[in-house]
Every structure is written in structure tokens, then in C-alpha cells.
Write a protein that holds these residues in place. Structure first.
Motif, PDB file in Angstrom:
ATOM      1  N   LEU A 223       0.840  -1.192   0.000  1.00 22.40           N
ATOM      2  CA  LEU A 223       0.000   0.000   0.000  1.00 22.40           C
ATOM      3  C   LEU A 223       0.880   1.249   0.000  1.00 22.40           C
ATOM      4  CD1 LEU A 223      -2.885  -0.939   2.439  1.00 22.40           C
ATOM      5  CD2 LEU A 223      -2.564  -1.494   0.021  1.00 22.40           C
ATOM      6  N   SER A 224       0.467   2.193  -0.800  1.00 22.16           N
ATOM      7  CA  SER A 224       1.279   3.400  -0.911  1.00 22.16           C
ATOM      8  C   SER A 224       0.427   4.541  -1.430  1.00 22.16           C
ATOM      9  CB  SER A 224       2.445   3.139  -1.864  1.00 22.16           C
ATOM     10  OG  SER A 224       2.874   4.341  -2.456  1.00 22.16           O
ATOM     11  N   GLU A 225       0.389   5.596  -0.658  1.00 24.55           N
ATOM     12  CA  GLU A 225      -0.384   6.753  -1.094  1.00 24.55           C
ATOM     13  C   GLU A 225       0.233   7.352  -2.350  1.00 24.55           C
ATOM     14  OE1 GLU A 225      -1.158   9.854   1.814  1.00 24.55           O
ATOM     15  OE2 GLU A 225      -2.759  10.538   0.494  1.00 24.55           O
ATOM     16  N   ALA A 226       1.573   7.438  -2.366  1.00 22.21           N
ATOM     17  CA  ALA A 226       2.241   8.049  -3.508  1.00 22.21           C
ATOM     18  C   ALA A 226       1.961   7.266  -4.792  1.00 22.21           C
ATOM     19  CB  ALA A 226       3.736   8.127  -3.244  1.00 22.21           C
ATOM     20  N   ALA A 227       1.933   5.939  -4.666  1.00 22.73           N
ATOM     21  CA  ALA A 227       1.713   5.115  -5.855  1.00 22.73           C
ATOM     22  C   ALA A 227       0.217   4.878  -6.101  1.00 22.73           C
ATOM     23  CB  ALA A 227       2.446   3.785  -5.706  1.00 22.73           C
ATOM     24  N   ARG A 228      -0.618   5.463  -5.298  1.00 27.69           N
ATOM     25  CA  ARG A 228      -2.065   5.318  -5.406  1.00 27.69           C
ATOM     26  C   ARG A 228      -2.500   3.856  -5.292  1.00 27.69           C
ATOM     27  NH1 ARG A 228      -4.806   9.518  -7.427  1.00 27.69           N
ATOM     28  NH2 ARG A 228      -6.215   8.220  -8.666  1.00 27.69           N
ATOM     29  N   VAL A 229      -1.896   3.167  -4.373  1.00 30.50           N
ATOM     30  CA  VAL A 229      -2.288   1.774  -4.134  1.00 30.50           C
ATOM     31  C   VAL A 229      -2.883   1.662  -2.734  1.00 30.50           C
ATOM     32  CG1 VAL A 229      -1.506  -0.613  -3.933  1.00 30.50           C
ATOM     33  CG2 VAL A 229      -0.486   0.889  -5.650  1.00 30.50           C
ATOM     34  N   GLY A 230      -4.174   1.470  -2.670  1.00 31.56           N
ATOM     35  CA  GLY A 230      -4.830   1.217  -1.386  1.00 31.56           C
ATOM     36  C   GLY A 230      -4.958   2.428  -0.478  1.00 31.56           C
ATOM     37  N   VAL A 231      -4.501   3.573  -0.944  1.00 27.06           N
ATOM     38  CA  VAL A 231      -4.664   4.794  -0.160  1.00 27.06           C
ATOM     39  C   VAL A 231      -5.076   5.902  -1.111  1.00 27.06           C
ATOM     40  CG1 VAL A 231      -3.596   6.433   1.424  1.00 27.06           C
ATOM     41  CG2 VAL A 231      -2.802   4.069   1.374  1.00 27.06           C
ATOM     42  N   GLY A 232      -6.261   6.409  -0.924  1.00 28.99           N
ATOM     43  CA  GLY A 232      -6.744   7.480  -1.802  1.00 28.99           C
ATOM     44  C   GLY A 232      -7.127   8.686  -0.978  1.00 28.99           C
ATOM     45  N   THR A 233      -7.004   9.839  -1.575  1.00 27.59           N
ATOM     46  CA  THR A 233      -7.375  11.063  -0.873  1.00 27.59           C
ATOM     47  C   THR A 233      -8.180  11.930  -1.814  1.00 27.59           C
ATOM     48  OG1 THR A 233      -5.275  10.973   0.271  1.00 27.59           O
ATOM     49  CG2 THR A 233      -6.496  13.023   0.437  1.00 27.59           C
ATOM     50  N   TYR A 234      -9.249  12.480  -1.290  1.00 29.64           N
ATOM     51  CA  TYR A 234     -10.017  13.397  -2.109  1.00 29.64           C
ATOM     52  C   TYR A 234     -10.299  14.654  -1.305  1.00 29.64           C
ATOM     53  CZ  TYR A 234     -13.490  15.465  -5.113  1.00 29.64           C
ATOM     54  OH  TYR A 234     -14.149  16.343  -5.921  1.00 29.64           O
ATOM     55  N   ALA A 235      -9.937  15.789  -1.883  1.00 27.69           N
ATOM     56  CA  ALA A 235     -10.223  17.074  -1.242  1.00 27.69           C
ATOM     57  C   ALA A 235     -11.068  17.876  -2.207  1.00 27.69           C
ATOM     58  CB  ALA A 235      -8.929  17.811  -0.947  1.00 27.69           C
ATOM     59  N   PRO A 236     -12.197  18.392  -1.773  1.00 33.34           N
ATOM     60  CA  PRO A 236     -13.023  19.161  -2.691  1.00 33.34           C
ATOM     61  C   PRO A 236     -12.331  20.484  -2.994  1.00 33.34           C
ATOM     62  CG  PRO A 236     -13.907  19.297  -0.475  1.00 33.34           C
ATOM     63  CD  PRO A 236     -12.720  18.392  -0.410  1.00 33.34           C
ATOM     64  N   HIS A 237     -12.207  20.782  -4.269  1.00 37.06           N
ATOM     65  CA  HIS A 237     -11.738  22.138  -4.577  1.00 37.06           C
ATOM     66  C   HIS A 237     -12.998  22.938  -4.830  1.00 37.06           C
ATOM     67  CE1 HIS A 237     -10.326  18.846  -7.232  1.00 37.06           C
ATOM     68  NE2 HIS A 237     -11.340  19.259  -7.950  1.00 37.06           N
ATOM     69  N   ASP A 238     -13.060  23.627  -5.907  1.00 41.13           N
ATOM     70  CA  ASP A 238     -14.229  24.423  -6.209  1.00 41.13           C
ATOM     71  C   ASP A 238     -15.418  23.510  -6.508  1.00 41.13           C
ATOM     72  OD1 ASP A 238     -16.061  26.155  -7.062  1.00 41.13           O
ATOM     73  OD2 ASP A 238     -14.903  26.928  -8.755  1.00 41.13           O
ATOM     74  N   PRO A 239     -16.462  23.568  -5.677  1.00 41.24           N
ATOM     75  CA  PRO A 239     -17.579  22.638  -5.874  1.00 41.24           C
ATOM     76  C   PRO A 239     -18.289  22.811  -7.222  1.00 41.24           C
ATOM     77  CG  PRO A 239     -18.043  24.186  -4.078  1.00 41.24           C
ATOM     78  CD  PRO A 239     -16.649  24.441  -4.526  1.00 41.24           C
ATOM     79  N   THR A 240     -18.181  23.979  -7.824  1.00 42.23           N
ATOM     80  CA  THR A 240     -18.896  24.170  -9.095  1.00 42.23           C
ATOM     81  C   THR A 240     -18.214  23.419 -10.229  1.00 42.23           C
ATOM     82  OG1 THR A 240     -17.683  26.213  -9.376  1.00 42.23           O
ATOM     83  CG2 THR A 240     -19.941  26.399  -8.541  1.00 42.23           C
ATOM     84  N   THR A 241     -16.882  23.276 -10.123  1.00 34.29           N
ATOM     85  CA  THR A 241     -16.201  22.588 -11.217  1.00 34.29           C
ATOM     86  C   THR A 241     -15.891  21.135 -10.857  1.00 34.29           C
ATOM     87  OG1 THR A 241     -14.076  23.304 -10.387  1.00 34.29           O
ATOM     88  CG2 THR A 241     -15.096  24.687 -12.065  1.00 34.29           C
ATOM     89  N   ALA A 242     -16.105  20.780  -9.582  1.00 35.12           N
ATOM     90  CA  ALA A 242     -15.798  19.410  -9.178  1.00 35.12           C
ATOM     91  C   ALA A 242     -16.623  18.447 -10.029  1.00 35.12           C
ATOM     92  CB  ALA A 242     -16.118  19.219  -7.709  1.00 35.12           C
TER      93      ALA A 242
END
Ligand SMILES: Nc1ncnc2c1ncn2[C@@H]1O[C@H](COP(=O)(O)OP(=O)(O)OP(=O)(O)O)[C@@H](O)[C@H]1O
Ligand SMILES: [Mg+2]
Length: 665
Positions: A223-242
Motif C-alpha cells: 500500500l502506498s499513497e504516492a503510488a495510489r495503491v490502497g490509499v486514496g485522498t479526495y479534497a473538494p476544490h471548487d464545488p462548481t467545477t468538481a
């Protein structure tokens, strides 16, 4: 070769979490890491996986993401050599957080309970975990630690995970086993398979292997956040363009040209956060800021373990969603009626600020020691505690109970003795103010104020007074606070100084003063003893220098005794007792010192202190002190520096301050 969490400390080093290594040993570690890393790798066909890997421990290979996280937490608890923080092994599952998060143990335990219940198959696993708390209260840090813990755990033997090679969902190889053969699998290995093959893997299975799943390549994953394996992150930016594509992907037009079919799963961009997080955790930052459409998708994902993407059948996904939000956002969300049903599908864990100033001080020490800007600055020994006291005062609710005020409440919460209360009262007092710790000053506010004061004034030495002024300044210039709140917080600064700092600094000076005059204290003790012996024997005292004799100095005796409130009628028995103790020491061939008699110790200390007060007064007086006085002052100052953590500047300031206090008494 077996790998445990302690071995992966090497891994931690490489992530920059420990830096005290010598260069030679670093290269050794690097070599060891590379070797070990290679040793851990495994790749083979599904047939080989079934024969070589699966039989070792089938139950480990069918774990859900919740089980996996819970096992990771337990592995930290059980790891024999966890030496973070105090260096002591932590006996609880909170070991992962030890030395990193302070004063929020009950929130941490609730998080662990969530995983424990979910791992045991309870329905809470079908609900999303929402951390709710005030700004900079450690929510992100908590999630980061969980993510780092998972990354480390996946490098251990117990945490080994396998996946279909090349699958963007790093899905379990066992998904290959057709539904019709699963009952047989169950009876053979004693465990159930939950997952379904993803559209991607299915297309590959058909095209590349003509359905012969035994040839499908399998590999161990880390698992590795950097390699996008088993760890994901989502932060909302501008909700209108999300775009929901950020979560679940979209058609990859560049691939459509090659593949020739928009509906082919290999022409789909599987870069969405939900795929990255598959088999591990998806962190949703500020979850209540996302569009409702996103929320429904996420809640379905936790509840049903699948997502629906327009052109494909349901896609099975197993992951744990860890969401966080702050109070303001949550209250806004609560106002909308249609959100009630959504709330029902979340497990909410409150992460309040700590209410113990000692834990708050630990947070500041951690933040201060990790910021290069602070490294060269000397802090007087009370700066951090005093700032913490202020912070806690802003978080407490006024006690309604008779005999309890804010200061006492704060002390009780920090395990200090308070007259009229015991530690067993604390839970009840806490229960009287629910939601305490959800408002008030944040660690970030305090640290920013201090750091501004340091940079603005180019300080090399930060004293408690500088810190109070810095906080006052920060409060006065805060655009978000109304006048009433500002006034109240400034009153808290005054209270912190009056009820805490004054006592602490006086004690230091007092002790330093006393310690600088050990010899004088002993002489005083001997004088006291001579005088009471003479007084008890009703004889005269002989002056050692002049040889003349005089009656015992009753005034001196009484002024010592009054320091510890020995009454006129009680003095005789007190004196007899002192003489008795002195005789015991004498008979044993020992010297009678202040350590032999704690009450006399206190009395002499007080006596000496009051006598020296006059010396202290010279610190602030306009008249230049003579050499002898100067010498006495610098003796105290030096002791403050050597033994009580002051530097020259703060020692001078402390002496000055205590003198002013004395003149007001
Ligand atoms: N209880 C705590 N123990 C240790 N450190 C803490 C604690 N609370 C906050 N901190 C520190 O304060 C800083 C801010 O915390 P963090 O970013 O985790 O807060 P947050 O709850 O995610 O805040 P926000 O709502 O603003 O995103 C971090 O550096 C963190 O380490
Ligand atoms: Mg955060």
C-alpha cells in the motif's frame, strides 16, 4: 525471511521520520531495505498463488479493508519494539498514535472501536466513519497516521496483500474464482470470498488468457499513497467545477482511438480516488463540502461495496472511507432536512481539543521542535505550559458547581490536586458540560502567534511575558473574533498569568535562591539547634567569637517557627522533637541536616527567603547594588540557568518579575 512492523522501522527511516542516523549506518540501512524489499516481492500465476500462497493462511487473504485496518492497529499494539514517544511499548491499540497525538485518547479509542466492530462483521462497517471536530484538532493527523500505518503494515508478513497484476483496483486474485466454485472454495479453505471481478480484469481475462484464469498473473502489493495503491485522498476544490469523474474516472479519449470501443473497460480512465483506495482507505477531506451526488455515491460505496459507472455493470470495491469535517460545516449540513437520511449512514466520532494543559503542551513541544524557525530560540521553562493553560481556559465551559471555578476545573482536568475535589469527581464534572473542547483556541492559533512574535522581533530568547504579549496581539488583530470574545480571551491571558505563571516563577526563584544558600541554610539550622538546646536546658549561649554569653535568642526561634505556624503553646513539644531527631542522627554518627526534618526544612527555607527578599529588591532598585549583593544576585541567576531551564535573559526577567510581585505583596 519474516518481516514484522519493527523491521519496517527501516522503511520509516527512509520516509524521513527518523534522522538521527550516521551516514555509514544509513547506507547499511538502505542496502538492508533494498534487499528486504526485493525479498518481499512475489509474482506468479494464479495457479501458483493457489498452491504456494493461499494455503499458508487463507483467512488473511480474504480480509475486508476494515479487518485489515483493525489487524494493522493490533499489530502496532503487539509489536515488541515500538519505541516512539516515550520509548516504552504501548500496551493498547492506540500505539500507532503514541508520541504523535496527545490528549485525545477517547476519540482514538472510539475510532479503534469502530474498526473492531466493523472487522467483526457488525453493521457499522457499512457506515462511513466521519471525524468531527474543531479546526486543527488533529483530524488530518489521525488519518495520516492510519495511512502511514497501513503502508508499513503491508510490508510485513502478516500484512501481505496480493492483487491481480495490472488491475487499477489492485483487486484480490480470489475474485477470479467463479461464483459456481465458491461453495467448494469455502468448504476447502474455510473462508468466504466477497469480491467480484472488475470489468477491467474481466476484459483482460477474456482477451489475453481466453478465460483461463489459472494463467492470470498475480503479485504482492504494497500500500502506498504516492503510488495510489490502497490509499486514496479526495479534497473538494471548487464545488462548481468538481466532477464526479475525479472519484470514479471517465472515458479516456486517447485510449478509445487504440481500442476502438468506448465501452471497453480498457478505454476507461481508472484514475479516480475510489479505485486508488480500493482494499485500503479513502480519505475524504471536508466531506460535507462535496456535492450531494458525491455523497450518495460514497454512502452507497460503503453500504453496498460497489459503485455504478454509466457504461459498466456495478463495480465491486472494498475500501474504508475515513471522512472529516469541521463543526461549522457540520452544523450547516444539519440544517438541511434531506440530510438526515445521509447522517444515518455515518458513524460520527467527535475529535475535540484536549482539555489537559499538559497534553496541550506536548502538542506545542512537538510543533515547536519540528519547526526549523524555532530551533535556535530559547524558550523559558514556562512559555509552553502557560500558553497551554490559556488555550484550555478558552475551551472550558464555566462550571456551575459550587466551589468550582475555571482555574480549579482546569487543574482537575490536568490531574492536579484541588482542595475539596478528587480525581473521581472529574468524570461527573465533565459530563456536566458536554461538547466541551469543541470550541476555543486551536493549537495553530497559538503556534502562529508565537512564531510571529519570534520572527517580527528577531528573538533569540522567548520569555513567558513575550508569549503573553504575542497572544494578546494575535487576539486583538484577529478579524474573525468579535469584541466580546476578544475581551474574554484577554481576560484568560490575565488569569493564566495570575493563577499559574506567578506561582511557577515564584517557586523557581524561591528554590534557586534557597539552593544557592545551602551553606547558609545549614548554618541557620545549627544556630536554631544551639538556641533551642540552650533554651530547653535553661542555660546561656556562648558567642563563639567573643566568648561572651547571652540568653537564648527567643525572637529568632519564634520567627523561624512562625513560618510553619508553630504556636506559642506548641513550641515546646516541637523543639523537643527537633532535639530528639538531632540526637538520633548524632548517635548514628550522622550530621543533622535539613533533610532530616521536613517541617524545619520548610521553616528555614521560608526564613531564608524572606531574608533574601531584600537582596532581590536590589534587582529592581535604582541604587547600584554593592559587590556582595551583586554576587548574591548572580548566584541565584546562575542557578536558574543551570538547573531550571532559563537562559541569561529570561533569568533576569524572572528575577525582576518576582521582585515586582514581592513588592506588591
Ligand atoms: N491532539 C493532538 N496531538 C498532537 N498534535 C496535534 C493534536 N491536535 C492538533 N495537533 C497538531 O496540530 C496541527 C493541526 O492538526 P490537523 O491538521 O491534524 O488538524 P485538523 O483537525 O485536520 O484541522 P482542520 O479542520 O483545520 O483540517 C498538526 O500539526 C497536528 O499535528
Ligand atoms: Mg485537516
Amino acid at each position: 525471511m519474516t518481516t514484522t512492523l519493527s523491521d519496517t522501522a527501516v522503511h520509516r527511516d527512509l520516509m524521513g521520520l527518523k534522522t538521527s542516523h550516521h551516514r555509514g549506518s544509513f547506507i547499511d540501512d538502505l542496502t538492508a531495505f533494498a534487499t528486504q524489499h526485493q525479498a518481499q516481492h512475489w509474482r506468479g500465476t494464479f495457479a501458483e498463488f493457489l498452491s504456494d500462497i493461499l494455503p499458508k493462511d487463507p483467512s488473511k487473504l480474504t480480509r475486508s479493508s476494515h479487518q485489515y485496518v483493525y489487524d494493522m492497529l493490533c499489530a502496532y499494539r503487539d509489536a515488541p519494539r515500538i519505541t516512539r514517544g516515550t520509548g516504552e511499548p504501548e500496551p493498547t491499540a492506540t500505539a500507532l498514535f503514541a508520541g504523535e497525538l496527545f490528549g485525545i485518547d477517547s476519540a482514538l479509542e472510539r475510532v479503534i472501536d469502530y474498526f473492531k466492530a466493523a472487522a467483526a462483521g457488525s453493521d457499522v462497517g457499512r457506515r462511513l466513519l466521519l471525524l468531527l471536530g474543531p479546526p486543527s484538532g488533529g483530524k488530518s493527523s489521525l488519518v495520516i497516521l492510519l495511512k502511514r500505518g497501513l503502508e508499513e503494515y503491508s510490508h510485513t508478513d502478516d500484512g501481505a496483500l496480493y492483487a491481480l497484476q495490472g488491475s487499477p483496483l489492485h483487486e484480490s486474485p480470489l475474485n477470479l474464482i467463479p461464483a459456481s466454485l465458491r461453495p467448494k472454495f469455502r468448504s476447502t479453505y474455510g473462508v468466504d470470498i466477497q469480491g467480484e471481478l472488475s470489468p477491467y480484469a474481466r476484459a483482460r481475462l477474456d482477451d489475453e488468457f481466453q478465460g483461463d484464469f489459472m494463467r492470470f498473473p498475480v503479485e504482492r502489493i504494497f500500500l502506498s499513497e504516492a503510488a495510489r495503491v490502497g490509499v486514496g485522498t479526495y479534497a473538494p476544490h471548487d464545488p462548481t467545477t468538481a466532477d464526479i469523474a475525479d472519484l470514479v474516472g471517465s472515458v479516456d479519449l486517447s485510449k478509445v482511438a487504440d481500442i476502438g470501443d468506448e465501452g471497453d473497460p480498457r478505454a476507461w480512465s481508472w484514475s479516480g480516488a475510489v479505485y486508488a483506495a480500493s482494499r485500503g482507505v479513502l480519505e475524504m477531506i471536508e466531506i460535507l463540502k462535496v456535492k450531494r451526488e458525491f455523497l450518495y455515491l460514497l454512502l452507497t460505496l460503503t453500504q453496498e461495496k460497489n459503485v455504478k459507472v454509466s457504461r459498466f455493470p456495478l463495480i465491486h470495491l472494498d475500501e474504508t472511507i475515513l471522512a472529516h469535517t469541521n463543526l461549522a460545516e457540520f452544523n450547516k449540513f444539519l440544517q438541511e432536512k434531506e440530510n438526515e437520511a445521509l447522517l444515518d449512514r455515518m458513524v460520527i466520532v467527535k475529535v475535540p481539543y484536549t482539555l489537559s494543559f499538559r497534553d496541550e503542551a506536548r502538542i506545542y513541544r512537538k510543533l515547536v521542535s519540528s519547526a526549523p524557525a524555532f530551533r535556535k530560540v530559547h524558550f523559558d521553562p514556562h512559555v509552553v505550559d502557560l500558553a497551554s493553560v490559556f488555550a484550555i481556559l478558552t475551551r472550558l465551559q464555566k462550571p456551575s458547581r459550587e466551589g468550582l471555578d475555571l482555574t480549579k476545573k482546569l487543574k482537575l482536568y490536568s490531574d492536579e490536586d484541588v482542595e475539596g475535589f478528587t480525581a473521581s469527581d472529574v468524570p461527573r464534572i465533565r459530563a456536566e458540560s458536554t461538547d466541551e473542547g469543541l470550541t476555543g483556541v486551536s493549537p495553530r492559533f497559538v503556534i502562529n502567534a508565537i512564531s510571529n512574535a519570534i520572527t517580527r522581533n528577531n528573538l533569540a530568547s522567548l520569555t513567558s511575558m513575550d508569549m503573553l504579549l504575542a497572544l494578546k496581539d494575535a487576539i486583538e488583530n484577529d478579524a474573525r473574533m468579535d469584541a466580546g470574545r476578544k475581551k474574554q480571551w484577554i481576560e484568560f491571558l490575565v488569569l493564566a498569568r495570575k493563577d499559574f505563571y506567578n506561582r511557577w516563577v515564584k517557586e523557581d526563584v524561591h528554590r534557586a535562591l534557597f539552593a544557592s544558600f545551602q551553606d547558609e541554610a545549614q548554618q541557620l539550622l545549627e544556630k536554631y539547634l544551639d538556641e533551642i538546646e540552650a533554651s530547653l536546658d535553661k542555660r546561656e549561649v556562648e558567642d563563639p567569637i567573643t566568648g561572651e554569653s547571652r540568653p537564648p535568642d527567643e525572637r529568632f526561634l519564634r520567627s523561624v517557627e512562625e513560618k510553619i505556624k508553630i504556636s506559642e503553646s506548641g513550641k515546646l513539644s516541637f523543639r523537643q522533637e527537633v532535639v530528639r531527631k538531632a540526637m538520633v542522627a548524632f548517635k548514628a554518627g550522622e550530621k543533622f541536616t535539613l533533610d532530616n526534618h521536613s517541617r524545619l526544612h520548610e521553616a528555614i527555607e521560608q526564613y531564608l527567603f524572606e531574608e533574601r527578599r531584600d537582596v532581590l529588591r536590589l534587582v529592581t532598585s535604582k541604587a547600584r547594588p554593592d559587590d556582595e549583593a551583586e554576587h548574591k544576585i548572580s548566584a541565584v541567576q546562575e542557578r536558574l540557568i543551570k538547573e531550571y531551564g532559563y537562559d541569561e535573559h529570561s533569568a533576569k526577567e524572572a528575577l525582576n518579575y518576582v521582585t515586582t510581585l514581592l513588592s506588591q505583596e
